[in-house]
Design a protein around this motif. Sequence first.
Motif, PDB file in Angstrom:
ATOM      1  N   LEU A  44      82.375  69.731  61.429  1.00 23.30           N
ATOM      2  CA  LEU A  44      81.666  70.569  60.472  1.00 23.30           C
ATOM      3  C   LEU A  44      82.074  72.020  60.690  1.00 23.30           C
ATOM      4  N   GLY A  45      82.266  72.723  59.592  1.00 26.06           N
ATOM      5  CA  GLY A  45      82.429  74.166  59.613  1.00 26.06           C
ATOM      6  C   GLY A  45      81.134  74.736  59.063  1.00 26.06           C
ATOM      7  N   ALA A  50      73.723  78.865  58.899  1.00 28.65           N
ATOM      8  CA  ALA A  50      73.544  77.423  59.101  1.00 28.65           C
ATOM      9  C   ALA A  50      73.964  76.588  57.895  1.00 28.65           C
ATOM     10  N   ARG A  51      74.589  77.202  56.889  1.00 31.20           N
ATOM     11  CA  ARG A  51      75.093  76.429  55.744  1.00 31.20           C
ATOM     12  C   ARG A  51      76.343  75.670  56.146  1.00 31.20           C
ATOM     13  N   ILE A  52      76.442  74.420  55.716  1.00 32.03           N
ATOM     14  CA  ILE A  52      77.621  73.610  55.975  1.00 32.03           C
ATOM     15  C   ILE A  52      78.686  73.997  54.954  1.00 32.03           C
ATOM     16  N   LEU A  53      79.817  74.475  55.436  1.00 34.96           N
ATOM     17  CA  LEU A  53      80.892  74.960  54.575  1.00 34.96           C
ATOM     18  C   LEU A  53      82.070  73.987  54.512  1.00 34.96           C
ATOM     19  N   TYR A  54      82.171  73.124  55.511  1.00 38.83           N
ATOM     20  CA  TYR A  54      83.253  72.137  55.555  1.00 38.83           C
ATOM     21  C   TYR A  54      82.732  70.903  56.272  1.00 38.83           C
ATOM     22  N   ALA A  55      83.098  69.738  55.775  1.00 39.90           N
ATOM     23  CA  ALA A  55      82.776  68.477  56.434  1.00 39.90           C
ATOM     24  C   ALA A  55      83.966  67.541  56.263  1.00 39.90           C
ATOM     25  N   SER A  60      81.071  62.773  56.724  1.00 44.28           N
ATOM     26  CA  SER A  60      80.537  62.157  55.515  1.00 44.28           C
ATOM     27  C   SER A  60      80.151  60.699  55.767  1.00 44.28           C
ATOM     28  N   GLN A  61      81.015  59.959  56.440  1.00 48.75           N
ATOM     29  CA  GLN A  61      80.756  58.543  56.707  1.00 48.75           C
ATOM     30  C   GLN A  61      79.623  58.340  57.701  1.00 48.75           C
ATOM     31  N   SER A  62      79.595  59.118  58.774  1.00 54.38           N
ATOM     32  CA  SER A  62      78.572  58.905  59.807  1.00 54.38           C
ATOM     33  C   SER A  62      77.175  59.277  59.315  1.00 54.38           C
ATOM     34  N   LEU A  63      77.091  60.230  58.397  1.00 54.85           N
ATOM     35  CA  LEU A  63      75.788  60.672  57.883  1.00 54.85           C
ATOM     36  C   LEU A  63      75.416  59.996  56.558  1.00 54.85           C
ATOM     37  N   ASP A  64      76.359  59.273  55.975  1.00 56.34           N
ATOM     38  CA  ASP A  64      76.157  58.579  54.687  1.00 56.34           C
ATOM     39  C   ASP A  64      75.907  59.531  53.515  1.00 56.34           C
ATOM     40  N   LYS A  67      80.791  64.236  50.669  1.00 55.53           N
ATOM     41  CA  LYS A  67      81.154  65.583  51.127  1.00 55.53           C
ATOM     42  C   LYS A  67      80.499  66.656  50.274  1.00 55.53           C
ATOM     43  N   ASP A  68      80.488  66.462  48.959  1.00 57.06           N
ATOM     44  CA  ASP A  68      79.875  67.450  48.066  1.00 57.06           C
ATOM     45  C   ASP A  68      78.401  67.651  48.386  1.00 57.06           C
TER      46      ASP A  68
END
Length: 189
Positions: A44-45, A50-55, A60-64, A67-68
């Motif tokens: 994660l970027g 604390a905003r997620i700027l990159y994943a 994406s898969q581990s958190l279900d 990406k958007d």
Amino acid sequence: LIQIAPTDSYSYIFSIVDLTQQKKDAEDLAFYKFALDHARDSLLGVGVDARILYANDSASQSLDYAKDELLTMKVADIDPVYPQEKWLDLLATLRQQHSLVFESIQKKKDGTLFPVEISANLHWYHGEEYIFAFIRDITFRKQMTKELVKSQGLLNASFMQSPSGIIIADAPDVKIKIANPAALGIRGT
């Protein structure tokens, strides 16, 4: 790249630009992005707010989450250990140490919690601070640790309650490290 511009009916001006380095740089960038997107660990970027700027794909898969979806979220949405007030403490520590390795908990889209190890680094890029975090699911490691502790407890109980005297000593000087109660009883101590 060759550009041709007519100047009058009989002459042309040619402009030639070598794009070899630009093409190589674009290919390198695409390769590095591919490598990050397909890394086994989640990446994660995160901005200082604390905003997620990159994943990457693994996140994406581990958190279900798609990406958007992740890119509309904050750390507290996926990590209940770090609500905004604790996030500020973590950010302050990162500003002092520049990198940290710690354990936390992440929350999947369905609410399932799982333990993670996070390796976070704070970097400046174009005058802005960013946190880049590699995140590894440690569910299996936690289960194995729990099993090991349980096994060690059983072994220790067996050792201490054995009617046979058991002594564990170092070689070659045969210095006694530990003896169970039966061994101490045999020695009369």
